[in-house]
Design an enzyme around this catalytic site. Structure first.
Site, short mmCIF file in Angstrom:
data_model
loop_
_atom_site.label_atom_id
_atom_site.label_comp_id
_atom_site.label_asym_id
_atom_site.label_seq_id
_atom_site.Cartn_x
_atom_site.Cartn_y
_atom_site.Cartn_z
N TYR A 180 -2.48 11.66 8.11
CA TYR A 180 -2.90 10.74 7.05
C TYR A 180 -2.97 9.31 7.58
CZ TYR A 180 -1.97 7.17 3.59
OH TYR A 180 -2.00 5.99 2.89
N GLY B 20 0.83 -1.20 0.00
CA GLY B 20 0.00 0.00 0.00
C GLY B 20 0.86 1.24 0.00
N CYS B 21 0.46 2.25 0.72
CA CYS B 21 1.16 3.54 0.75
C CYS B 21 2.65 3.38 1.04
CB CYS B 21 0.52 4.43 1.81
SG CYS B 21 1.42 5.96 2.12
N PHE B 22 3.48 3.83 0.09
CA PHE B 22 4.92 3.64 0.31
C PHE B 22 5.48 4.55 1.40
CE2 PHE B 22 5.36 5.72 -4.20
CZ PHE B 22 4.93 6.96 -3.74
N TRP B 23 4.79 5.65 1.73
CA TRP B 23 5.23 6.47 2.87
C TRP B 23 5.23 5.62 4.15
CZ3 TRP B 23 1.14 10.93 2.17
CH2 TRP B 23 1.41 11.65 0.98
#
Length: 215
Positions: A191, A46-49
Site C-alpha cells: 500500500y 493522512g493514513c494513520f497506518w
C-alpha cells in the site's frame, strides 16, 4: 500461656502487615508520577497506518495510537468517520525528557506533504487532511512557531496548508488498525509503495527527511 503468646504474635504480624501496606501506599505515587511524566500530542498526516509506522521508530515516543478527531458526531467508526467530519489522526505518547514537543513537530512535518490541501499522496478527501491538534496553550504557541519557521525557511515551493486546531475528543480507531504495519507487513508495504508516499517525501525533503526520522 500459649494463648497469650499467640495473641502477642498475632499483634506483631498484624503490625508488620500494616507497615508493609503503608510502604506500598507510600511507594505507589512514584509509579503514578512516572506515568504522569509522559505527555500527549495529536497530529494528522493522512493514513494513520503510515504515521504510526514512522513515529513509533523515534526515540522518546512510547506509543502511537491510530484514531479519529475533528468531527462533530460521537464515536465515529471507520465506516462513517469521513461523513461525520472526522479525519485520521494519531495520538502520540512521548517522554518530554527525551524528545520535546517542538522536535516532535520538526519530525512530523517531514512525515507529510504540508502543501496538499486535498488529502495526502494517493488518499484524497477531507478525511486525509493534515493538522496539528493542540491540547493546551503551550502546544498551540509551539505549533504556530513551528509552522511559521517552516514557512519562513523557504524550503517548500507552495504554501503550507496544514491547520493548527484545538483538540476535541480523540476516538481510538478499531483494533485492527492499531500497528497495522506490524500485523500486515506485506499489505502495508505494498500500500505504502503504491501510494507514492516515500517518493513524494523524498522529493519534498530530500535526505533531510530521512535524517530527521532516524536521528
Amino acid at each position: 500461656m500459649r494463648k497469650i503468646s499467640l495473641f502477642i504474635i498475632s499483634i506483631f504480624l498484624f503490625g508488620q502487615f500494616l507497615s508493609t501496606d503503608s510502604f506500598a501506599q507510600q511507594s505507589s505515587p512514584k509509579t503514578y508520577l512516572e506515568k504522569a511524566s509522559l505527555e500527549k500530542a495529536i497530529v494528522a498526516g493522512g493514513c494513520f497506518w503510515c504515521m504510526e509506522s514512522d513515529l513509533e521508530k523515534i526515540a522518546g515516543i512510547k506509543e502511537v495510537i491510530s484514531g479519529y478527531a475533528g468531527g462533530k458526531d460521537k464515536n465515529p467508526t471507520y465506516q462513517n468517520y469521513g461523513r461525520s467530519g472526522h479525519i485520521e489522526v494519531v495520538q502520540i505518547i512521548y517522554d518530554p525528557s527525551v524528545i520535546s514537543y517542538s522536535k516532535l513537530l520538526d519530525i512530523f512535518w517531514r512525515c507529510i506533504d504540508p502543501t496538499d490541501a486535498k488529502g495526502q499522496f494517493c488518499d484524497r478527501g477531507h478525511e486525509y487532511s493534515t493538522a496539528i491538534f493542540y491540547l493546551n496553550d503551550e502546544q498551540k504557541e509551539l505549533a504556530e512557531q513551528s509552522k511559521d519557521k517552516l514557512v519562513k525557511s523557504g524550503q517548500l515551493k507552495k504554501p503550507v496548508v496544514t491547520k493548527i486546531l484545538k483538540a476535541g475528543e480523540f476516538y481510538k480507531a478499531e483494533e485492527y488498525h492499531q500497528d497495522y504495519y506490524k500485523k500486515n507487513p506485506l499489505r502495508y508495504r505494498s500500500y505504502r509503495y503504491n501510494c507514492g508516499r516515500d517518493q513524494r517525501l523524498r522529493k519534498l525533503w530530500g535526505e533531510k527527511q530521512k535524517d530527521e526520522k532516524t536521528n
